[in-house]
Every structure is written in C-alpha cells, then in structure tokens.
Write a protein that holds these residues in place. Sequence first.
Motif, PDB file in Angstrom:
ATOM      1  N   HIS A   1      69.964  69.561 -68.932  1.00 14.66           N
ATOM      2  CA  HIS A   1      68.383  69.336 -68.763  1.00 14.66           C
ATOM      3  C   HIS A   1      68.148  67.807 -69.259  1.00 14.66           C
ATOM      4  O   HIS A   1      67.053  67.634 -69.383  1.00 14.66           O
ATOM      5  N   ASN A   2      69.137  67.183 -69.139  1.00 15.14           N
ATOM      6  CA  ASN A   2      68.861  65.669 -69.748  1.00 15.14           C
ATOM      7  C   ASN A   2      68.265  65.542 -71.002  1.00 15.14           C
ATOM      8  O   ASN A   2      67.352  64.742 -71.239  1.00 15.14           O
ATOM      9  N   GLU A   3      68.592  66.308 -72.027  1.00 19.74           N
ATOM     10  CA  GLU A   3      68.121  66.263 -73.405  1.00 19.74           C
ATOM     11  C   GLU A   3      68.836  65.821 -74.300  1.00 19.74           C
ATOM     12  O   GLU A   3      68.687  65.666 -75.534  1.00 19.74           O
ATOM     13  N   LEU A   4      70.185  65.024 -74.072  1.00 22.12           N
ATOM     14  CA  LEU A   4      71.065  64.640 -75.048  1.00 22.12           C
ATOM     15  C   LEU A   4      70.731  63.047 -74.969  1.00 22.12           C
ATOM     16  O   LEU A   4      70.223  62.138 -74.163  1.00 22.12           O
ATOM     17  N   ARG A   5      70.971  62.561 -76.415  1.00 25.33           N
ATOM     18  CA  ARG A   5      71.014  61.102 -76.466  1.00 25.33           C
ATOM     19  C   ARG A   5      71.844  60.175 -75.560  1.00 25.33           C
ATOM     20  O   ARG A   5      72.985  61.076 -75.186  1.00 25.33           O
ATOM     21  N   LYS A   6      71.771  59.022 -74.955  1.00 22.85           N
ATOM     22  CA  LYS A   6      72.608  58.495 -74.105  1.00 22.85           C
ATOM     23  C   LYS A   6      74.159  58.496 -74.382  1.00 22.85           C
ATOM     24  O   LYS A   6      75.017  58.531 -73.554  1.00 22.85           O
ATOM     25  N   ASP A   7      74.487  58.177 -75.519  1.00 22.19           N
ATOM     26  CA  ASP A   7      75.809  58.236 -76.156  1.00 22.19           C
ATOM     27  C   ASP A   7      76.482  59.535 -76.141  1.00 22.19           C
ATOM     28  O   ASP A   7      77.550  59.669 -75.575  1.00 22.19           O
ATOM     29  N   ASP A   8      75.665  60.687 -76.273  1.00 22.16           N
ATOM     30  CA  ASP A   8      76.276  62.068 -76.361  1.00 22.16           C
ATOM     31  C   ASP A   8      76.554  62.231 -74.872  1.00 22.16           C
ATOM     32  O   ASP A   8      77.258  62.845 -74.448  1.00 22.16           O
ATOM     33  N   ALA A   9      75.363  62.083 -73.997  1.00 25.05           N
ATOM     34  CA  ALA A   9      75.340  62.493 -72.704  1.00 25.05           C
ATOM     35  C   ALA A   9      76.820  61.591 -71.904  1.00 25.05           C
ATOM     36  O   ALA A   9      77.568  62.315 -71.113  1.00 25.05           O
ATOM     37  N   ALA A  10      76.882  60.475 -72.405  1.00 25.30           N
ATOM     38  CA  ALA A  10      78.143  59.556 -71.747  1.00 25.30           C
ATOM     39  C   ALA A  10      79.271  60.283 -72.325  1.00 25.30           C
ATOM     40  O   ALA A  10      80.349  60.431 -71.472  1.00 25.30           O
ATOM     41  N   ASP A  11      79.480  60.834 -73.465  1.00 21.55           N
ATOM     42  CA  ASP A  11      80.798  61.414 -74.071  1.00 21.55           C
ATOM     43  C   ASP A  11      80.832  62.806 -73.079  1.00 21.55           C
ATOM     44  O   ASP A  11      81.984  62.938 -72.704  1.00 21.55           O
ATOM     45  N   ILE A  12      79.871  63.420 -72.732  1.00 19.43           N
ATOM     46  CA  ILE A  12      80.119  64.772 -72.060  1.00 19.43           C
ATOM     47  C   ILE A  12      80.567  64.256 -70.694  1.00 19.43           C
ATOM     48  O   ILE A  12      81.566  64.950 -70.067  1.00 19.43           O
ATOM     49  N   GLN A  13      79.943  63.507 -70.171  1.00 16.97           N
ATOM     50  CA  GLN A  13      80.318  62.819 -68.515  1.00 16.97           C
ATOM     51  C   GLN A  13      81.492  62.492 -68.626  1.00 16.97           C
ATOM     52  O   GLN A  13      82.362  62.975 -67.489  1.00 16.97           O
ATOM     53  N   GLU A  14      82.056  61.736 -69.616  1.00 18.69           N
ATOM     54  CA  GLU A  14      83.496  61.373 -69.526  1.00 18.69           C
ATOM     55  C   GLU A  14      84.395  62.423 -69.765  1.00 18.69           C
ATOM     56  O   GLU A  14      85.487  62.611 -68.968  1.00 18.69           O
ATOM     57  N   HIS A  15      84.035  63.366 -70.512  1.00 17.36           N
ATOM     58  CA  HIS A  15      84.973  64.480 -70.528  1.00 17.36           C
ATOM     59  C   HIS A  15      84.911  65.318 -69.200  1.00 17.36           C
ATOM     60  O   HIS A  15      86.020  65.891 -68.907  1.00 17.36           O
ATOM     61  N   LEU A  16      83.830  65.551 -68.834  1.00 18.64           N
ATOM     62  CA  LEU A  16      83.910  66.398 -67.661  1.00 18.64           C
ATOM     63  C   LEU A  16      84.645  65.801 -66.510  1.00 18.64           C
ATOM     64  O   LEU A  16      85.051  66.498 -65.409  1.00 18.64           O
ATOM     65  N   ALA A  17      84.744  64.622 -66.453  1.00 20.57           N
ATOM     66  CA  ALA A  17      85.520  63.819 -65.431  1.00 20.57           C
ATOM     67  C   ALA A  17      87.048  64.131 -65.487  1.00 20.57           C
ATOM     68  O   ALA A  17      87.481  63.809 -64.491  1.00 20.57           O
ATOM     69  N   THR A  18      87.435  64.660 -66.649  1.00 23.88           N
ATOM     70  CA  THR A  18      88.769  64.612 -66.735  1.00 23.88           C
ATOM     71  C   THR A  18      89.272  66.125 -67.143  1.00 23.88           C
ATOM     72  O   THR A  18      90.377  66.361 -67.079  1.00 23.88           O
ATOM     73  N   CYS A  19      88.233  67.001 -67.412  1.00 24.02           N
ATOM     74  CA  CYS A  19      88.619  68.351 -67.847  1.00 24.02           C
ATOM     75  C   CYS A  19      88.388  69.317 -66.708  1.00 24.02           C
ATOM     76  O   CYS A  19      86.877  69.535 -66.643  1.00 24.02           O
ATOM     77  N   THR A  20      89.161  69.775 -66.114  1.00 23.93           N
ATOM     78  CA  THR A  20      88.806  70.776 -64.936  1.00 23.93           C
ATOM     79  C   THR A  20      88.015  72.119 -65.553  1.00 23.93           C
ATOM     80  O   THR A  20      87.235  72.439 -64.667  1.00 23.93           O
ATOM     81  N   ASP A  21      88.599  72.542 -66.465  1.00 23.32           N
ATOM     82  CA  ASP A  21      87.863  73.542 -67.141  1.00 23.32           C
ATOM     83  C   ASP A  21      86.265  73.445 -67.410  1.00 23.32           C
ATOM     84  O   ASP A  21      85.564  74.118 -66.984  1.00 23.32           O
ATOM     85  N   CYS A  22      85.920  72.498 -68.153  1.00 24.68           N
ATOM     86  CA  CYS A  22      84.610  72.106 -68.523  1.00 24.68           C
ATOM     87  C   CYS A  22      83.760  71.671 -67.215  1.00 24.68           C
ATOM     88  O   CYS A  22      82.514  72.053 -67.080  1.00 24.68           O
ATOM     89  N   SER A  23      84.646  71.040 -66.284  1.00 23.89           N
ATOM     90  CA  SER A  23      83.935  70.717 -64.974  1.00 23.89           C
ATOM     91  C   SER A  23      83.657  71.896 -64.374  1.00 23.89           C
ATOM     92  O   SER A  23      82.423  71.784 -63.736  1.00 23.89           O
ATOM     93  N   ALA A  24      84.149  73.066 -64.242  1.00 19.99           N
ATOM     94  CA  ALA A  24      83.993  74.049 -63.424  1.00 19.99           C
ATOM     95  C   ALA A  24      82.764  74.895 -64.143  1.00 19.99           C
ATOM     96  O   ALA A  24      81.718  75.072 -63.367  1.00 19.99           O
TER      97      ALA A  24
END
Length: 80
Positions: free
Chosen positions: A18-41
């Motif tokens: 819902h785009n409710e995270l600070r930029k830094d936190d959102a970037a962390d999550i986005q980076e993690h999703l790019a490399t983790c298939t479980d979380c990406s799913a």
Amino acid sequence: MTDCGCEKAKAELEEYLHNELRKDDAADIQEHLATCTDCSAEHLIGRTMTEVMQRACKETAPEVLRDQVLLKLRALQASH
C-alpha cells in the motif's frame, strides 16, 4: 543463523503493498523481493489480492438493481 530479510519482508509486506513505508524501508523490501523466491511469491499473491479488491470496490451495482433495493427498503420502512 541470521535472517536473510524474510522476517522483515513478511512483517512489512502489507504496508509495502500500500506504499505506506518510508523510502529506505521500501527499498530494503524491494531488494529482498528481487532475490527471495518465497517472499516474492507471497508478494505476488498479496499484490494480486490487493488489485482484485481495489477493482471490486470501484464496481457499482446496475441501476435496475439499485432501484429494486431502494424500493424494497422504502417498503420496509413504511411498514414499520
């Protein structure tokens, strides 16, 4: 064993969707999703559900149905 970011990603996924995270936190999550298939799913499921719910909330009832419901409500109010 250290967490690869899954715990944080899963804990903040709803806010991320819902785009409710600070930029830094959102970037962390986005980076993690790019490399983790479980979380990406899990993210894909959440995103799909969010999009379906948003579309459903924008739909309106056909005018004929609205009129029928309003008539029924008025009849019920008049009988009480």
